[in-house]
Motif scaffolding. Structure first.
Motif, PDB file in Angstrom:
ATOM      1  N   LYS A 171       0.831  -1.201   0.000  1.00  9.88           N
ATOM      2  CA  LYS A 171       0.000   0.000   0.000  1.00  9.88           C
ATOM      3  C   LYS A 171       0.868   1.254   0.000  1.00  9.88           C
ATOM      4  CE  LYS A 171      -4.000  -2.057   2.383  1.00  9.88           C
ATOM      5  NZ  LYS A 171      -4.833  -2.026   3.610  1.00  9.88           N
ATOM      6  N   GLU A 172       1.938   1.239   0.787  1.00  2.50           N
ATOM      7  CA  GLU A 172       2.850   2.387   0.828  1.00  2.50           C
ATOM      8  C   GLU A 172       3.521   2.604  -0.532  1.00  2.50           C
ATOM      9  OE1 GLU A 172       5.586   2.640   4.135  1.00  2.50           O
ATOM     10  OE2 GLU A 172       4.292   1.325   5.332  1.00  2.50           O
ATOM     11  N   ASP A 173       3.938   1.505  -1.166  1.00  2.00           N
ATOM     12  CA  ASP A 173       4.602   1.617  -2.461  1.00  2.00           C
ATOM     13  C   ASP A 173       3.655   2.182  -3.521  1.00  2.00           C
ATOM     14  OD1 ASP A 173       7.004   0.639  -1.517  1.00  2.00           O
ATOM     15  OD2 ASP A 173       6.556  -1.439  -2.062  1.00  2.00           O
ATOM     16  N   LEU A 174       2.422   1.690  -3.552  1.00  2.00           N
ATOM     17  CA  LEU A 174       1.469   2.129  -4.571  1.00  2.00           C
ATOM     18  C   LEU A 174       1.018   3.570  -4.346  1.00  2.00           C
ATOM     19  CD1 LEU A 174      -0.720  -1.088  -4.998  1.00  2.00           C
ATOM     20  CD2 LEU A 174       1.196  -0.291  -6.413  1.00  2.00           C
ATOM     21  N   ALA A 175       1.147   4.044  -3.119  1.00  2.00           N
ATOM     22  CA  ALA A 175       0.785   5.426  -2.827  1.00  2.00           C
ATOM     23  C   ALA A 175       1.900   6.401  -3.206  1.00  2.00           C
ATOM     24  CB  ALA A 175       0.453   5.579  -1.343  1.00  2.00           C
ATOM     25  N   ARG A 176       3.054   5.861  -3.552  1.00  3.84           N
ATOM     26  CA  ARG A 176       4.206   6.695  -3.897  1.00  3.84           C
ATOM     27  C   ARG A 176       4.477   6.607  -5.398  1.00  3.84           C
ATOM     28  NH1 ARG A 176      10.197   6.463  -1.053  1.00  3.84           N
ATOM     29  NH2 ARG A 176      11.321   7.623  -2.676  1.00  3.84           N
ATOM     30  N   ASN A 177       4.684   7.752  -6.021  1.00  6.29           N
ATOM     31  CA  ASN A 177       5.010   7.768  -7.439  1.00  6.29           C
ATOM     32  C   ASN A 177       6.451   7.295  -7.651  1.00  6.29           C
ATOM     33  OD1 ASN A 177       2.512   8.802  -8.304  1.00  6.29           O
ATOM     34  ND2 ASN A 177       3.169  10.907  -7.861  1.00  6.29           N
ATOM     35  N   PRO A 178       6.682   6.406  -8.624  1.00  3.40           N
ATOM     36  CA  PRO A 178       8.054   5.954  -8.907  1.00  3.40           C
ATOM     37  C   PRO A 178       8.917   7.125  -9.376  1.00  3.40           C
ATOM     38  CG  PRO A 178       6.430   4.534  -9.973  1.00  3.40           C
ATOM     39  CD  PRO A 178       5.690   5.741  -9.482  1.00  3.40           C
ATOM     40  N   PRO A 179      10.215   7.045  -9.194  1.00 10.95           N
ATOM     41  CA  PRO A 179      11.106   8.128  -9.627  1.00 10.95           C
ATOM     42  C   PRO A 179      11.142   8.251 -11.149  1.00 10.95           C
ATOM     43  CG  PRO A 179      12.381   6.222  -8.971  1.00 10.95           C
ATOM     44  CD  PRO A 179      10.963   5.922  -8.595  1.00 10.95           C
ATOM     45  N   ARG A 180      11.329   9.468 -11.611  1.00 11.70           N
ATOM     46  CA  ARG A 180      11.463   9.709 -13.052  1.00 11.70           C
ATOM     47  C   ARG A 180      12.917   9.771 -13.494  1.00 11.70           C
ATOM     48  NH1 ARG A 180       6.773  14.204 -14.558  1.00 11.70           N
ATOM     49  NH2 ARG A 180       5.000  12.950 -13.824  1.00 11.70           N
ATOM     50  N   GLY A 181      13.803   9.709 -12.525  1.00 11.92           N
ATOM     51  CA  GLY A 181      15.224   9.718 -12.835  1.00 11.92           C
ATOM     52  C   GLY A 181      16.032   9.335 -11.616  1.00 11.92           C
ATOM     53  N   VAL A 182      17.250   8.863 -11.840  1.00 11.88           N
ATOM     54  CA  VAL A 182      18.081   8.421 -10.722  1.00 11.88           C
ATOM     55  C   VAL A 182      19.548   8.575 -11.099  1.00 11.88           C
ATOM     56  CG1 VAL A 182      18.099   6.016 -11.508  1.00 11.88           C
ATOM     57  CG2 VAL A 182      18.525   6.526  -9.101  1.00 11.88           C
ATOM     58  N   LEU A 183      20.363   8.911 -10.102  1.00  8.48           N
ATOM     59  CA  LEU A 183      21.805   8.983 -10.280  1.00  8.48           C
ATOM     60  C   LEU A 183      22.375   7.563 -10.293  1.00  8.48           C
ATOM     61  CD1 LEU A 183      23.902  11.349 -10.432  1.00  8.48           C
ATOM     62  CD2 LEU A 183      24.317  10.939  -7.986  1.00  8.48           C
ATOM     63  N   VAL A 184      23.262   7.282 -11.262  1.00  7.47           N
ATOM     64  CA  VAL A 184      23.881   5.964 -11.353  1.00  7.47           C
ATOM     65  C   VAL A 184      25.394   6.122 -11.420  1.00  7.47           C
ATOM     66  CG1 VAL A 184      21.897   4.838 -12.435  1.00  7.47           C
ATOM     67  CG2 VAL A 184      23.646   5.915 -13.875  1.00  7.47           C
ATOM     68  N   PHE A 185      26.091   5.057 -11.027  1.00  3.90           N
ATOM     69  CA  PHE A 185      27.548   5.039 -11.040  1.00  3.90           C
ATOM     70  C   PHE A 185      28.011   3.813 -11.825  1.00  3.90           C
ATOM     71  CE2 PHE A 185      26.113   7.214  -7.243  1.00  3.90           C
ATOM     72  CZ  PHE A 185      26.841   8.393  -7.283  1.00  3.90           C
ATOM     73  N   PRO A 186      28.305   3.976 -13.119  1.00  2.00           N
ATOM     74  CA  PRO A 186      28.720   2.836 -13.936  1.00  2.00           C
ATOM     75  C   PRO A 186      30.194   2.489 -13.745  1.00  2.00           C
ATOM     76  CG  PRO A 186      28.564   4.809 -15.289  1.00  2.00           C
ATOM     77  CD  PRO A 186      28.128   5.202 -13.894  1.00  2.00           C
ATOM     78  N   ILE A 187      30.466   1.196 -13.631  1.00  2.00           N
ATOM     79  CA  ILE A 187      31.832   0.685 -13.623  1.00  2.00           C
ATOM     80  C   ILE A 187      31.857  -0.566 -14.493  1.00  2.00           C
ATOM     81  CG2 ILE A 187      32.386   1.580 -11.328  1.00  2.00           C
ATOM     82  CD1 ILE A 187      32.070  -1.300 -10.286  1.00  2.00           C
ATOM     83  N   GLY A 188      33.011  -0.885 -15.061  1.00  2.00           N
ATOM     84  CA  GLY A 188      33.033  -2.072 -15.898  1.00  2.00           C
ATOM     85  C   GLY A 188      34.403  -2.416 -16.439  1.00  2.00           C
ATOM     86  N   VAL A 189      34.421  -3.505 -17.189  1.00  2.00           N
ATOM     87  CA  VAL A 189      35.633  -3.996 -17.845  1.00  2.00           C
ATOM     88  C   VAL A 189      35.274  -4.370 -19.276  1.00  2.00           C
ATOM     89  CG1 VAL A 189      36.672  -4.854 -15.710  1.00  2.00           C
ATOM     90  CG2 VAL A 189      35.239  -6.374 -17.086  1.00  2.00           C
ATOM     91  N   GLY A 190      36.271  -4.364 -20.139  1.00  2.00           N
ATOM     92  CA  GLY A 190      36.041  -4.732 -21.520  1.00  2.00           C
ATOM     93  C   GLY A 190      37.319  -5.157 -22.206  1.00  2.00           C
ATOM     94  N   VAL A 191      37.160  -5.641 -23.432  1.00  2.00           N
ATOM     95  CA  VAL A 191      38.298  -6.004 -24.256  1.00  2.00           C
ATOM     96  C   VAL A 191      37.977  -5.595 -25.685  1.00  2.00           C
ATOM     97  CG1 VAL A 191      37.436  -8.345 -24.705  1.00  2.00           C
ATOM     98  CG2 VAL A 191      39.884  -7.874 -24.913  1.00  2.00           C
TER      99      VAL A 191
END
Length: 260
Positions: A171-191
């Motif tokens: 009930k608490e979750d449905l009463a709250r609007n989901p975020p329209r944006g969020v800060l992210v921190f990408p890390i990774g490896v590649g070849v």
């Protein structure tokens, strides 16, 4: 004397030839820019997909376009625009009765803008090697469109099993609007594999730490003590914008000695 001069000229030409063979484009100035296009699966990690692998049963395909500015032969700044989709479904993970009764699901579209520092471990930004690994890390912002679905939730099951916390959490979750944006921190490896001076192919894994527990639209009804995250495995094609003028070894060496 002429034999010595001819020998010196031949040695100079041979040195240039060997240098070209060893480092390919070593005599070419380092390019300033590289553009890329990549595609691959996006996988969500959160309450609706338990385990370290994440929502591997609900995989979607996304893509990224990028532009990199080379700082030197090892470092580059990469700006990326990434479009993907995250999915999760309680009923596809585990046979626990409570998970089948909770039956939450979601789809979230992400449009991510990121800036990362890329480090080529072998200093291969000039493409002098066929293969080279790299690592990266940075910061980004993901614009979200969250579509959550709790229509299959079995409230009678949780009432009979004293699941008041779960019912109230939903009930608490449905009463709250989901975020329209969020800060992210990408890390990774590649070849990367380099077939030529301008073109290369890369394979990389990119993990994003997020600052929200609502990537799936739910939090209180699940584990509200841990944020949601997501990752991608991308296969791409990269193109370096080479300088218009290249430094080359001279086609003919002329040595003057004592007026000759």
């Amino acid at each position: 004397m002429m034999k010595k001069i001819s020998g010196l000229a031949a040695a100079t030409a041979l040195t240039c030839s060997l240098a070209t063979g060893v480092r390919g484009q070593i005599s070419t100035p380092l390019p300033k820019w590289e553009v890329g296009l990549s595609v691959g699966p996006f996988i969500y990690q959160g309450d609706l997909a338990p385990g370290l692998a994440g929502s591997f049963k609900e995989v979607s395909i996304g893509g990224m376009v990028s532009a990199s500015r080379f700082l030197d032969r090892s470092f580059a700044l990469r700006t990326g625009l990434t479009l993907g989709e995250l999915r999760g479904d309680d009923r596809k993970y585990g046979e626990e009765a409570w998970r089948q009764a909770r039956a939450l699901r979601f789809r979230t579209t992400t449009f991510e803008v990121s800036e990362t520092l890329v480090y080529d471990i072998f200093g291969n930004n000039d493409n002098h090697l066929r293969f080279s690994p790299y690592v990266f890390g940075g910061i980004g912002y993901s614009f979200l469109t969250v579509r959550r679905d709790a229509s299959r939730f079995d409230s009678t099951y949780f009432a009979s099993t004293q699941g008041t916390k779960i019912v109230n959490g939903l009930k608490e979750d449905l009463a709250r609007n989901p975020p329209r944006g969020v800060l992210v921190f990408p890390i990774g490896v590649g070849v990367r594999y380099v077939p030529g001076p301008a073109w290369s192919v890369n394979l990389e894994g990119n993990y994003r730490f997020s600052k929200t527990d609502y990537l799936d639209g739910f939090s209180r009804v699940g584990n509200d003590g841990r944020n949601d995250h997501y990752y991608s495995i991308m296969l791409g094609v990269l193109f370096k914008i080479l300088p218009s003028k290249e430094m080359k070894c001279p086609e003919e060496s002329r040595v003057r000695w004592g007026g000759l």
